[in-house]
Design a protein around this motif. Structure first.
Motif, PDB file in Angstrom:
ATOM      1  N   GLY A  41      69.481  98.188 -34.905  1.00 19.54           N
ATOM      2  CA  GLY A  41      70.249  97.399 -35.868  1.00 19.54           C
ATOM      3  C   GLY A  41      70.013  95.908 -35.734  1.00 19.54           C
ATOM      4  N   MET A  42      69.175  95.510 -34.783  1.00 16.13           N
ATOM      5  CA  MET A  42      68.900  94.090 -34.537  1.00 16.13           C
ATOM      6  C   MET A  42      67.473  93.699 -34.911  1.00 16.13           C
ATOM      7  N   GLY A  43      66.790  94.540 -35.652  1.00 17.23           N
ATOM      8  CA  GLY A  43      65.443  94.200 -36.094  1.00 17.23           C
ATOM      9  C   GLY A  43      64.328  94.760 -35.238  1.00 17.23           C
ATOM     10  N   LEU A  44      64.640  95.641 -34.301  1.00 18.28           N
ATOM     11  CA  LEU A  44      63.635  96.277 -33.452  1.00 18.28           C
ATOM     12  C   LEU A  44      63.583  97.762 -33.768  1.00 18.28           C
ATOM     13  N   ARG A  45      62.409  98.368 -33.620  1.00 18.09           N
ATOM     14  CA  ARG A  45      62.240  99.789 -33.923  1.00 18.09           C
ATOM     15  C   ARG A  45      61.629 100.490 -32.716  1.00 18.09           C
ATOM     16  N   PHE A  46      62.229 101.605 -32.323  1.00 22.31           N
ATOM     17  CA  PHE A  46      61.780 102.430 -31.213  1.00 22.31           C
ATOM     18  C   PHE A  46      60.485 103.144 -31.597  1.00 22.31           C
ATOM     19  N   THR A  47      59.444 103.049 -30.772  1.00 25.88           N
ATOM     20  CA  THR A  47      58.177 103.723 -31.067  1.00 25.88           C
ATOM     21  C   THR A  47      57.796 104.797 -30.046  1.00 25.88           C
ATOM     22  N   ARG A  48      58.259 104.641 -28.799  1.00 22.93           N
ATOM     23  CA  ARG A  48      57.899 105.629 -27.784  1.00 22.93           C
ATOM     24  C   ARG A  48      58.872 105.519 -26.616  1.00 22.93           C
ATOM     25  N   HIS A  49      59.139 106.669 -25.998  1.00 22.75           N
ATOM     26  CA  HIS A  49      59.966 106.713 -24.791  1.00 22.75           C
ATOM     27  C   HIS A  49      59.163 107.440 -23.722  1.00 22.75           C
ATOM     28  N   GLN A  99      62.278 104.587 -16.760  1.00 28.23           N
ATOM     29  CA  GLN A  99      62.272 104.858 -18.197  1.00 28.23           C
ATOM     30  C   GLN A  99      61.716 103.640 -18.920  1.00 28.23           C
ATOM     31  N   ILE A 100      60.799 103.903 -19.810  1.00 31.89           N
ATOM     32  CA  ILE A 100      60.151 102.831 -20.577  1.00 31.89           C
ATOM     33  C   ILE A 100      60.347 103.119 -22.057  1.00 31.89           C
ATOM     34  N   ASP A 101      61.042 102.220 -22.738  1.00 35.43           N
ATOM     35  CA  ASP A 101      61.203 102.318 -24.184  1.00 35.43           C
ATOM     36  C   ASP A 101      60.295 101.277 -24.812  1.00 35.43           C
ATOM     37  N   GLU A 102      59.429 101.732 -25.693  1.00 33.12           N
ATOM     38  CA  GLU A 102      58.549 100.807 -26.400  1.00 33.12           C
ATOM     39  C   GLU A 102      59.114 100.578 -27.793  1.00 33.12           C
ATOM     40  N   LEU A 103      59.223  99.303 -28.164  1.00 36.05           N
ATOM     41  CA  LEU A 103      59.776  98.937 -29.461  1.00 36.05           C
ATOM     42  C   LEU A 103      58.850  97.936 -30.131  1.00 36.05           C
ATOM     43  N   VAL A 104      58.919  97.874 -31.439  1.00 35.50           N
ATOM     44  CA  VAL A 104      58.197  96.862 -32.205  1.00 35.50           C
ATOM     45  C   VAL A 104      59.228  96.082 -33.013  1.00 35.50           C
ATOM     46  N   VAL A 105      58.869  94.843 -33.327  1.00 36.31           N
ATOM     47  CA  VAL A 105      59.763  93.987 -34.098  1.00 36.31           C
ATOM     48  C   VAL A 105      59.524  94.248 -35.577  1.00 36.31           C
ATOM     49  N   ASP A 106      60.564  94.698 -36.266  1.00 39.49           N
ATOM     50  CA  ASP A 106      60.484  94.902 -37.712  1.00 39.49           C
ATOM     51  C   ASP A 106      60.937  93.660 -38.479  1.00 39.49           C
ATOM     52  N   ASP A 107      61.904  92.925 -37.940  1.00 42.44           N
ATOM     53  CA  ASP A 107      62.466  91.757 -38.629  1.00 42.44           C
ATOM     54  C   ASP A 107      62.583  90.606 -37.632  1.00 42.44           C
ATOM     55  N   PRO A 108      61.556  89.736 -37.554  1.00 41.09           N
ATOM     56  CA  PRO A 108      61.554  88.647 -36.572  1.00 41.09           C
ATOM     57  C   PRO A 108      62.764  87.715 -36.683  1.00 41.09           C
ATOM     58  N   HIS A 109      63.177  87.388 -37.896  1.00 38.36           N
ATOM     59  CA  HIS A 109      64.307  86.466 -38.066  1.00 38.36           C
ATOM     60  C   HIS A 109      65.597  87.079 -37.508  1.00 38.36           C
TER      61      HIS A 109
END
Length: 145
Positions: free
Chosen positions: A110-118, A52-62
């Motif tokens: 909730g930690m600043g990452l957003r799910f983009t693809r599974h 399983q591969i979850d792709e995420l992007v960083v929404d809030d680097p800090h």
């Protein structure tokens, strides 16, 4: 034999040939059917590999860096395996990787990452055949590839 009342004595009953209780014809096959043994499972030695591969992007680097620093303190062994060193600051990619290793997708949002693809890759085979592969990919509603 005649009785004074005019009634005759008891008459003998005809001999019953079959004393089996009567069963409705539709139920007869169910009632009289012998029980069959449970089928035994076939051991084909099927092997399955699921990735399983979850792709995420960083929404809030800090926010990602703050959560990763705390995670490195809470689980230093995992942080070390991902390249974290106590003498050098965490890079953003290392911080995101550390959080992904320690938390599920729902917690990461909730930690600043957003799910983009599974994506799920499944390979299955038995001892006699080559593996068959299947790739399924999903994206959250409202996002494009």
């Amino acid at each position: 034999m005649n009785h004074p009342t005019g009634l005759t004595g008891p008459t003998p009953l005809p001999r019953l040939a079959d004393v089996t209780p009567l069963v409705h014809p539709r139920l007869r096959s169910v009632v009289t059917a012998p029980r069959t043994a449970q089928p035994r499972p076939l051991d084909l030695r099927v092997r399955v590999q699921r990735i399983q591969i979850d792709e995420l992007v960083v929404d809030d680097p800090h926010q990602v860096l703050d959560h990763a620093r705390q995670a490195a303190l809470d689980d230093p062994q995992t942080a070390e395996q991902l390249g974290y060193s106590a003498t050098e600051p965490l890079s953003l990619p290392d911080a995101a990787a550390l959080l992904c290793a320690l938390h599920d997708t729902e917690a990461l949002t909730g930690m600043g990452l957003r799910f983009t693809r599974h994506t799920t890759r499944v390979s299955a085979s038995n001892q006699q055949t080559e593996p068959v592969s299947l790739v399924r990919s999903t994206t959250p509603d409202g996002q494009e590839d």
